[in-house]
Design an enzyme around this catalytic site. Structure first.
Site, PDB file in Angstrom:
ATOM      1  N   CYS A   1       0.845  -1.194   0.000  1.00 19.99           N
ATOM      2  CA  CYS A   1       0.000   0.000   0.000  1.00 19.99           C
ATOM      3  C   CYS A   1       0.883   1.247   0.000  1.00 19.99           C
ATOM      4  O   CYS A   1       1.776   1.376   0.848  1.00 19.99           O
ATOM      5  CB  CYS A   1      -0.894  -0.028   1.237  1.00 19.99           C
TER       6      CYS A   1
ATOM      7  N   CYS B   1      -7.112  -1.028   1.476  1.00 23.48           N
ATOM      8  CA  CYS B   1      -6.134  -1.555   2.421  1.00 23.48           C
ATOM      9  C   CYS B   1      -6.788  -1.760   3.781  1.00 23.48           C
ATOM     10  O   CYS B   1      -7.419  -0.853   4.322  1.00 23.48           O
ATOM     11  CB  CYS B   1      -4.973  -0.555   2.537  1.00 23.48           C
TER      12      CYS B   1
ATOM     13  N   CYS C   1      -8.496  -5.191  -9.810  1.00 22.98           N
ATOM     14  CA  CYS C   1      -8.091  -4.155 -10.751  1.00 22.98           C
ATOM     15  C   CYS C   1      -7.604  -2.966  -9.918  1.00 22.98           C
ATOM     16  O   CYS C   1      -8.396  -2.279  -9.296  1.00 22.98           O
ATOM     17  CB  CYS C   1      -9.295  -3.783 -11.615  1.00 22.98           C
TER      18      CYS C   1
ATOM     19  N   CYS D   1      -4.979   0.910   6.548  1.00 21.16           N
ATOM     20  CA  CYS D   1      -5.184   2.371   6.566  1.00 21.16           C
ATOM     21  C   CYS D   1      -6.474   2.794   5.876  1.00 21.16           C
ATOM     22  O   CYS D   1      -6.796   3.976   5.865  1.00 21.16           O
ATOM     23  CB  CYS D   1      -3.986   3.088   5.947  1.00 21.16           C
TER      24      CYS D   1
ATOM     25  N   CYS E   1       0.485   3.173   3.507  1.00 19.06           N
ATOM     26  CA  CYS E   1       1.001   2.731   4.812  1.00 19.06           C
ATOM     27  C   CYS E   1       2.020   1.608   4.732  1.00 19.06           C
ATOM     28  O   CYS E   1       2.550   1.184   5.767  1.00 19.06           O
ATOM     29  CB  CYS E   1      -0.154   2.300   5.716  1.00 19.06           C
TER      30      CYS E   1
HETATM   31 ZN   LIG Z   1      -2.606   1.063   3.660  1.00 23.82          ZN
END
Ligand SMILES: [Zn+2]
Length: 129
Positions: free
Chosen positions: A47, A95, A118, A98, A50
């Site tokens: 991510c 995610c 996607c 976060c 984070c």
């Molecule tokens: Zn994250």
């Protein structure tokens, strides 16, 4: 997993404007715009907000959509919700740590999962093994 909870102004200070638009406002990057479309090395896609590992390179495939695509996420790394912004409801995923928006998951992916994650490339960072 400890959740990360930041204010909009904190996120604005941490992210580029383009990352903020996708991760925090559920924007969509232009197709074929991400260098990660061409990324073929072994490694982990984390991510961009984070650093949480979201996808392994083994699950990446070329969906020909212009966005980095995966047939499976790392277990527990993403959460989904129904997105009704378009006429047809889609499944949004983000995610799990976060809450940053990553993309949408569709049921037209390759075997064995049949899933197509996607993903906006700008919402990811690639860490080679
Ligand atoms: Zn994250």
């Amino acid at each position: 997993m400890d959740k990360i909870d930041r204010s909009n102004s904190q996120w604005k200070a941490l992210l580029t404007p383009a990352q903020y638009e996708v991760l925090r406002e559920e924007g969509t990057e232009r197709p074929h715009s991400s260098p990660l479309n061409q990324e073929k090395r072994k490694g982990t896609f984390v991510c961009a907000g984070c650093g949480q590992p979201l996808f392994k390179s083994e699950t990446k495939y070329d969906s020909r959509t212009g966005w980095p695509s995966f047939c499976a996420s790392i277990p527990g790394a993403v959460e989904t919700k129904v997105d009704r912004k378009l006429l047809i409801a889609r499944t949004e995923y983000h995610c799990a740590r976060c809450g940053g928006h990553q993309g949408h998951v569709f049921a037209d992916g390759p075997a064995p999962t049949g899933q197509r994650f996607c993903n906006n490339g700008i919402a990811l960072r690639f860490e080679p093994d």
